[in-house]
Motif scaffolding. Structure first.
Motif: not given
Length: 684
Positions: A601-611, A628-638
């Motif tokens: 959940d903690a890593t998915v929430r930034p992905v959803l917010k970025g989307l 939105f370069p941070n979006l790719l980073e957050n996807i890989d992190r999740a």
């Protein structure tokens, strides 16, 4: 032009029998404008009995409600012309607004309620105390035309819709099979755009035919739920095939080859689907087991190739499930046609209402254009004290409504205007020359037959339908607007001038306020997708996947015909629409996964917010994923967290497949995901 065939001649005869019967009854009752009944009988005529019956039901309802409003408004506002114009324009606009939004067969009821009020109300303003009698006469005339046409098409060799519908359904399934076969076995030479557009056109035609199934006279009416469920299921295969194509492309990037086990299962799936109606449903179970064995294990060491393989296997399994459901529904339809409908479980059908796409902007502009056209004609009528001004207003209301649901109603209005002008010599010949010399109904039947029968044949031919209807409407409509016993050249010219002015006003207002290119309309639909994706990603509750999927599939059904008219051959809008559908499904899956898999959940929430931020800005500012370069980073992190955290296989697979799908859709050219890297979480 080819000689008419049997079906065309029979259709024309049925139309004429229904119309002339309505005319006879109108004369017998002593109605003032009997040709309204004859005109209506042709307006509701359709090649299939079910289509006539469905149109008849809604026309009756629209006529009644429109008449009731006029009976209420005209006596109260006849002495207040400004208020009268505003009230009638508002009623026509509101009815048209609801009609354009509704997008189901019942939209005809709302459209009729609007312009029926114009047909009855405006000619009655000079004698408001007789408005009830006028409304009653119009309702009787129109009802006679509807009933007689319905009886003629339902009782005289009724033509069911089962034949053309099942031919179109089987053709759609064949084109879907061809596309799947090309993706799975001939990936280097497949023409993705062509295959997709052929299937999309099939689905659009199938949806139009299927709307009349519940009203049909044959056994196919018992299969309406299965038919609608099957067309939705075929539409649902489109994003699955696209996702499989994308994963195969990614796995074969830089000349890499697929494992032999994968090639084998792809050939087996292709062979099973190629079998068409002869495919054994038991084979689906065998394919599912083989795919389950093929799926690689999800663990912290899983690399990009591994998670792509997990995603491919999952989508292939869904493809097998979807085609298996198509086979089950096809069997249900076959049993229904045989008179033994089955009530087996089947996918939820596309529901009308909130789960369909609604373009409030298009509906509002259509309503404003209609109201403005009516108001302009009313102002001209009032300022000039023109005795036939009400006819111009009536025509403006009718033609502003007829084509309101189209992106660009101008071509349709102009074609009707052109052929209305062409009908003038025919109308003049009959009104001023032939009908005054006719003194019996039998002679009237004979004199009306040549024009009516020939145009009836042309109406049955799709290439000539609109042109023939315009000629017939101009001809019979002119007779309906006159007292055929007292008509003269002056009144005829005055009426034709009013008709032309009314239609021209509708065309001009449509050209100014309602013209929209296919490209622009497609992009409006795409923008609606983006707004919904933003809402889906930002939802605090688990979204309803069925409602979202129904809306998106509905939009794809609307989008594809417009793409076939797009001027730019290199337009990637269709690919974007399929990506949007895939991303939406993945977002919904991700929302579910984080609730049954709390570790991510903690890593998915930034992905959803970025989307949510990305799609919200994309809808208004045309932003790109690369912004939105941070979006790719957050996807890989999740993704790293999902592969490394303990949890049930179903939950982990759901999360991994959703994240892989989002990454491939938004960042297809990004470097491969690297496993085992758990960076600190940053919000996008």
């Amino acid at each position: 032009m080819k000689f008419p065939d049997g079906n065309e001649i029979l259709f024309s005869l049925k139309c004429y029998i229904g119309a002339i019967t309505a005319l006879y009854l109108s004369y017998s009752i002593g109605l003032s404008r009997p040709f309204w009944a004859m005109t209506t009988a042709y307006v509701v005529a359709q090649p299939w009995a079910g289509a006539v019956r469905s149109k008849a039901v809604f026309r009756l309802g629209g006529t009644f409600f429109g008449s009731a409003v006029v009976v209420y408004l005209v006596p109260r506002l006849a002495n207040q012309p400004v208020l009268m114009v505003l009230a009638m324009s508002l009623w026509i606009g509101v009815c048209l607004y609801i009609s354009v939004l509704d997008r189901t067969p019942r939209s005809y009821l709302f459209m009729l309620a609007g312009y029926t009020a114009a047909m009855i109300g405006f000619p009655s303003v000079t004698s408001p105390m007789t408005v009830f009698d006028t409304a009653l006469a119009r309702v009787e005339e129109i009802s006679l035309g509807i009933v007689c046409a319905t009886l003629a098409h339902s009782l005289i060799f009724p033509r069911g819709i089962a034949g053309p519908l099942m031919a179109r359904l089987d053709a759609t399934m064949r084109d879907a099979r061809n596309w799947v076969h090309d993706i799975l076995t001939n990936r280097e030479t497949v023409s993705r755009g062509k295959e997709r557009r052929v299937l999309a056109e099939d689905l659009s035609q199938l949806r139009m035919l299927a709307t009349h199934v519940p009203f049909d006279t044959g056994n196919i009416r018992w299969t309406s739920s299965a038919v609608r469920a099957m067309q939705d299921q075929i539409a649902a295969l489109t994003p699955l095939v696209s996702a499989v194509d994308d994963r195969l492309h990614a796995l074969q990037k830089d000349g890499r080859s697929l494992p032999e086990t994968v090639e084998t299962i792809l050939r087996d799936i292709a062979a099973w689907i190629d079998a068409g109606p002869k495919a054994e449903r038991t084979q689906a179970h065998t394919l599912r087991e083989a795919l389950t064995e093929l799926a690689p294990e999800i663990n912290p060491a899983a690399d990009w190739h591994g998670v792509l393989m997990v995603s491919l296997v999952n989508r292939l399994r869904e493809l097998v499930d979807g085609y298996d459901r198509c086979l089950a529904l096809r069997h249900d339809i076959r049993d229904g046609l045989a008179g033994t409908p089955r009530q087996s479980g089947r996918p939820a059908r596309l529901r009308f209402g909130a789960v369909m796409h609604r373009d409030h902007g298009l509906a509002l502009w259509s309503a404003l254009a209609a109201g403005l056209a009516v108001s302009i004609c009313c102002v001209f009528w009032i300022q000039t004290s023109w005795t036939n001004g009400s006819t111009a207003v009536m025509m403006a209301a009718i033609f502003s409504s007829f084509f309101a649901a189209q992106d660009n109603p101008l071509p349709g209005i102009m074609q009707f205007l052109t052929y209305t002008v062409y009908s003038i010599p025919i109308s003049a010949l009959y009104l001023l020359g032939i009908l005054p010399a006719v003194h019996s109904f039998e002679m009237l039947v004979l004199t009306m037959a040549p024009v009516s029968l020939v145009l009836g044949v042309l109406i049955a031919r799709p290439a000539y339908t609109l042109k023939a209807m315009a000629l017939l409407f101009g001809f019979l409509g002119t007779l309906a607007l006159h007292d055929t016993n007292t008509a003269d050249l002056v009144s005829f010219i005055d009426t034709m001038t009013a008709q032309i002015i009314g239609v021209t006003t509708a065309a001009i207002t449509a050209a100014i306020f309602r013209t929209m290119s296919a490209d622009h309309s497609a992009r409006r639909i795409q923008a609606a997708n983006w707004k919904e994706l933003a809402a889906l990603a930002g939802a605090s509750q688990v979204p309803s996947r069925s409602d979202y999927a129904s809306r998106m599939l509905d939009r794809i059904g609307m989008l594809q015909p417009r793409l076939s008219l797009a001027k730019r051959a290199d337009d990637h809008l269709a690919d974007d629409a399929l990506k949007d559908l895939r991303v939406g499904n993945d977002i919904a899956e991700l929302q579910r996964a984080r609730r049954i898999f709390p570790a991510i959940d903690a890593t998915v929430r930034p992905v959803l917010k970025g989307l949510a931020d990305f799609f919200r800005q994309r809808a208004t500012q045309q932003r790109k994923p690369s912004d939105f370069p941070n979006l790719l980073e957050n996807i890989d992190r999740a993704l790293a967290r999902a592969t490394a955290s303990p949890g049930t296989l179903v939950a982990r697979e759901r999360a991994v497949v959703a994240l892989v799908g989002i990454r491939r859709a938004l960042f297809p050219e990004a470097p491969d995901y690297q496993s085992g890297i758990l960076l600190p979480v940053h919000a996008s």
